[in-house]
Design a protein around this motif. Sequence first.
Motif, PDB file in Angstrom:
ATOM      1  N   ASP A   6      49.643  12.978  45.972  1.00  0.00           N
ATOM      2  CA  ASP A   6      49.511  12.987  44.525  1.00  0.00           C
ATOM      3  C   ASP A   6      48.171  13.549  44.066  1.00  0.00           C
ATOM      4  O   ASP A   6      48.032  13.983  42.931  1.00  0.00           O
ATOM      5  CB  ASP A   6      49.682  11.574  43.966  1.00  0.00           C
ATOM      6  N   SER A   7      47.159  13.500  44.939  1.00  0.00           N
ATOM      7  CA  SER A   7      45.828  13.948  44.554  1.00  0.00           C
ATOM      8  C   SER A   7      45.517  15.362  45.012  1.00  0.00           C
ATOM      9  O   SER A   7      44.405  15.819  44.875  1.00  0.00           O
ATOM     10  CB  SER A   7      44.771  12.993  45.129  1.00  0.00           C
ATOM     11  N   THR A   8      46.513  16.057  45.597  1.00  0.00           N
ATOM     12  CA  THR A   8      46.286  17.416  46.070  1.00  0.00           C
ATOM     13  C   THR A   8      46.277  18.382  44.905  1.00  0.00           C
ATOM     14  O   THR A   8      46.874  18.144  43.860  1.00  0.00           O
ATOM     15  CB  THR A   8      47.369  17.831  47.070  1.00  0.00           C
ATOM     16  N   ASP A   9      45.573  19.481  45.132  1.00  0.00           N
ATOM     17  CA  ASP A   9      45.482  20.517  44.115  1.00  0.00           C
ATOM     18  C   ASP A   9      46.740  21.374  44.169  1.00  0.00           C
ATOM     19  O   ASP A   9      47.108  21.901  45.227  1.00  0.00           O
ATOM     20  CB  ASP A   9      44.248  21.382  44.407  1.00  0.00           C
ATOM     21  N   GLU A  10      47.429  21.535  43.053  1.00  0.00           N
ATOM     22  CA  GLU A  10      48.665  22.308  43.047  1.00  0.00           C
ATOM     23  C   GLU A  10      48.425  23.783  43.332  1.00  0.00           C
ATOM     24  O   GLU A  10      49.347  24.527  43.647  1.00  0.00           O
ATOM     25  CB  GLU A  10      49.381  22.173  41.701  1.00  0.00           C
ATOM     26  N   LEU A  11      47.165  24.247  43.223  1.00  0.00           N
ATOM     27  CA  LEU A  11      46.844  25.642  43.520  1.00  0.00           C
ATOM     28  C   LEU A  11      46.395  25.846  44.958  1.00  0.00           C
ATOM     29  O   LEU A  11      46.104  26.968  45.351  1.00  0.00           O
ATOM     30  CB  LEU A  11      45.744  26.131  42.578  1.00  0.00           C
ATOM     31  N   ALA A  12      46.319  24.753  45.720  1.00  0.00           N
ATOM     32  CA  ALA A  12      45.861  24.866  47.103  1.00  0.00           C
ATOM     33  C   ALA A  12      46.787  25.782  47.888  1.00  0.00           C
ATOM     34  O   ALA A  12      48.014  25.664  47.837  1.00  0.00           O
ATOM     35  CB  ALA A  12      45.806  23.489  47.751  1.00  0.00           C
ATOM     36  N   GLY A  13      46.203  26.714  48.626  1.00  0.00           N
ATOM     37  CA  GLY A  13      46.984  27.641  49.432  1.00  0.00           C
ATOM     38  C   GLY A  13      47.470  28.862  48.688  1.00  0.00           C
ATOM     39  O   GLY A  13      48.136  29.722  49.258  1.00  0.00           O
ATOM     40  N   SER A  14      47.168  28.944  47.401  1.00  0.00           N
ATOM     41  CA  SER A  14      47.626  30.082  46.602  1.00  0.00           C
ATOM     42  C   SER A  14      46.586  31.191  46.509  1.00  0.00           C
ATOM     43  O   SER A  14      46.817  32.192  45.838  1.00  0.00           O
ATOM     44  CB  SER A  14      48.009  29.627  45.185  1.00  0.00           C
ATOM     45  N   GLU A  15      45.432  31.006  47.165  1.00  0.00           N
ATOM     46  CA  GLU A  15      44.382  32.014  47.094  1.00  0.00           C
ATOM     47  C   GLU A  15      44.844  33.308  47.759  1.00  0.00           C
ATOM     48  O   GLU A  15      45.560  33.298  48.760  1.00  0.00           O
ATOM     49  CB  GLU A  15      43.103  31.514  47.773  1.00  0.00           C
ATOM     50  N   GLN A  16      44.414  34.439  47.202  1.00  0.00           N
ATOM     51  CA  GLN A  16      44.761  35.744  47.738  1.00  0.00           C
ATOM     52  C   GLN A  16      43.498  36.547  47.997  1.00  0.00           C
ATOM     53  O   GLN A  16      42.494  36.378  47.296  1.00  0.00           O
ATOM     54  CB  GLN A  16      45.659  36.513  46.756  1.00  0.00           C
ATOM     55  N   PRO A  17      43.544  37.419  49.006  1.00  0.00           N
ATOM     56  CA  PRO A  17      42.387  38.276  49.270  1.00  0.00           C
ATOM     57  C   PRO A  17      42.092  39.179  48.081  1.00  0.00           C
ATOM     58  O   PRO A  17      42.958  39.445  47.241  1.00  0.00           O
ATOM     59  CB  PRO A  17      42.826  39.104  50.496  1.00  0.00           C
ATOM     60  N   VAL A  19      41.612  42.334  47.956  1.00  0.00           N
ATOM     61  CA  VAL A  19      42.405  43.572  47.937  1.00  0.00           C
ATOM     62  C   VAL A  19      43.763  43.330  47.300  1.00  0.00           C
ATOM     63  O   VAL A  19      44.274  44.164  46.538  1.00  0.00           O
ATOM     64  CB  VAL A  19      42.570  44.121  49.372  1.00  0.00           C
ATOM     65  N   GLN A  20      44.353  42.172  47.573  1.00  0.00           N
ATOM     66  CA  GLN A  20      45.645  41.864  46.959  1.00  0.00           C
ATOM     67  C   GLN A  20      45.522  41.701  45.447  1.00  0.00           C
ATOM     68  O   GLN A  20      46.426  42.065  44.703  1.00  0.00           O
ATOM     69  CB  GLN A  20      46.235  40.605  47.590  1.00  0.00           C
ATOM     70  N   HIS A  21      44.400  41.152  45.003  1.00  0.00           N
ATOM     71  CA  HIS A  21      44.163  41.050  43.561  1.00  0.00           C
ATOM     72  C   HIS A  21      44.083  42.439  42.930  1.00  0.00           C
ATOM     73  O   HIS A  21      44.629  42.675  41.845  1.00  0.00           O
ATOM     74  CB  HIS A  21      42.872  40.287  43.289  1.00  0.00           C
ATOM     75  N   LEU A  22      43.404  43.362  43.603  1.00  0.00           N
ATOM     76  CA  LEU A  22      43.301  44.722  43.091  1.00  0.00           C
ATOM     77  C   LEU A  22      44.670  45.405  43.059  1.00  0.00           C
ATOM     78  O   LEU A  22      44.995  46.113  42.096  1.00  0.00           O
ATOM     79  CB  LEU A  22      42.332  45.537  43.948  1.00  0.00           C
ATOM     80  N   MET A  23      45.463  45.191  44.086  1.00  0.00           N
ATOM     81  CA  MET A  23      46.800  45.781  44.118  1.00  0.00           C
ATOM     82  C   MET A  23      47.674  45.198  43.012  1.00  0.00           C
ATOM     83  O   MET A  23      48.442  45.926  42.365  1.00  0.00           O
ATOM     84  CB  MET A  23      47.446  45.537  45.487  1.00  0.00           C
ATOM     85  N   GLU A  24      47.553  43.889  42.796  1.00  0.00           N
ATOM     86  CA  GLU A  24      48.325  43.262  41.724  1.00  0.00           C
ATOM     87  C   GLU A  24      47.888  43.796  40.363  1.00  0.00           C
ATOM     88  O   GLU A  24      48.718  44.067  39.485  1.00  0.00           O
ATOM     89  CB  GLU A  24      48.150  41.743  41.778  1.00  0.00           C
ATOM     90  N   LEU A  25      46.566  43.968  40.171  1.00  0.00           N
ATOM     91  CA  LEU A  25      46.058  44.527  38.918  1.00  0.00           C
ATOM     92  C   LEU A  25      46.567  45.947  38.719  1.00  0.00           C
ATOM     93  O   LEU A  25      46.974  46.324  37.612  1.00  0.00           O
ATOM     94  CB  LEU A  25      44.533  44.503  38.927  1.00  0.00           C
ATOM     95  N   ALA A 104      51.200  37.651  33.523  1.00  0.00           N
ATOM     96  CA  ALA A 104      51.707  37.644  34.891  1.00  0.00           C
ATOM     97  C   ALA A 104      50.582  37.780  35.910  1.00  0.00           C
ATOM     98  O   ALA A 104      50.685  37.270  37.031  1.00  0.00           O
ATOM     99  CB  ALA A 104      52.725  38.769  35.076  1.00  0.00           C
ATOM    100  N   PHE A 105      49.491  38.464  35.519  1.00  0.00           N
ATOM    101  CA  PHE A 105      48.378  38.646  36.445  1.00  0.00           C
ATOM    102  C   PHE A 105      47.556  37.373  36.612  1.00  0.00           C
ATOM    103  O   PHE A 105      47.121  37.041  37.721  1.00  0.00           O
ATOM    104  CB  PHE A 105      47.489  39.789  35.950  1.00  0.00           C
ATOM    105  N   VAL A 106      47.346  36.646  35.528  1.00  0.00           N
ATOM    106  CA  VAL A 106      46.477  35.465  35.591  1.00  0.00           C
ATOM    107  C   VAL A 106      47.246  34.178  35.842  1.00  0.00           C
ATOM    108  O   VAL A 106      46.655  33.170  36.231  1.00  0.00           O
ATOM    109  CB  VAL A 106      45.653  35.319  34.293  1.00  0.00           C
ATOM    110  N   ALA A 107      48.558  34.185  35.624  1.00  0.00           N
ATOM    111  CA  ALA A 107      49.346  32.945  35.726  1.00  0.00           C
ATOM    112  C   ALA A 107      49.252  32.265  37.089  1.00  0.00           C
ATOM    113  O   ALA A 107      49.178  31.030  37.149  1.00  0.00           O
ATOM    114  CB  ALA A 107      50.804  33.224  35.367  1.00  0.00           C
TER     115      ALA A 107
END
Length: 263
Positions: A6-17, A19-25, A104-107
Amino acid sequence: MSDPKDSTDELAGSEQPFVQHLMELRNRLLYGVIGLAICMAALAVWPGPSGLIDLIAVPIRAHMPPDAKLIAVGVFSPFFVPIKVLAMAALLLSLPWWMYQVWAFVAPGLYSHEKKFAIPLITLGSLLAYVGIAFVQFFVLDKMFGFIQQFTPASVAATPDIASYVEAILSLYLAFGLAFQVPIVVVLLVKMNMVSIKQLKEFRGYFIVVAFVIAAIVTPPDVISQLALALPMCLLYELGIWGSQWFVKNTASKPVDSDESPK
């Protein structure tokens, strides 16, 4: 005893490199450009560049002699001005699509309560931009040109150049479209804890002065357009204060021991 999950971060494990952020942008920008191109193609078919020029020329032609027309002084104005108007109209038409690409990019990096907060702001921001531009087209321009034409001597034929006319009204579209985002800015400032609602209320008198200064800078030197920008900004500031109170009450972050709290 509460479940450790219940105390875990819902965003845990969703981090992206990075380069992937640049490709998504890149992909989101590409999708936006494709949407813009589709809108330009659709508007080129109907009503067409000439139809768009006729539409935006309605306010000034209403205050010109019946047989008078706008003139094209530049050699390439008959070609480039309609294309410019077509591109701007397509950008406005595709604005919700561009806003969706931003969303969609920031969600993926937002918590669920932040997503619920962002969606209405994005929708409201697009709507306010359209309202500001419509306000210019159907009210401000008519009153402004009516006021200006009163000072035209009888010996002078007021036949504006189409390029300068388009530049003037596009700057007004931009000014009013941005000015009508005041409620969004106010809500974001409160949401990010940069200012409090009490401080916003205390700043009310200063904002009125700021609104009139901005209106004097970004609008033509006539009292009609200046009042038409400053007064709505003041009203929208009050709307922003009200909206801040509503958003703070209905989109408050969950407690630290909730499912969305970071470790």
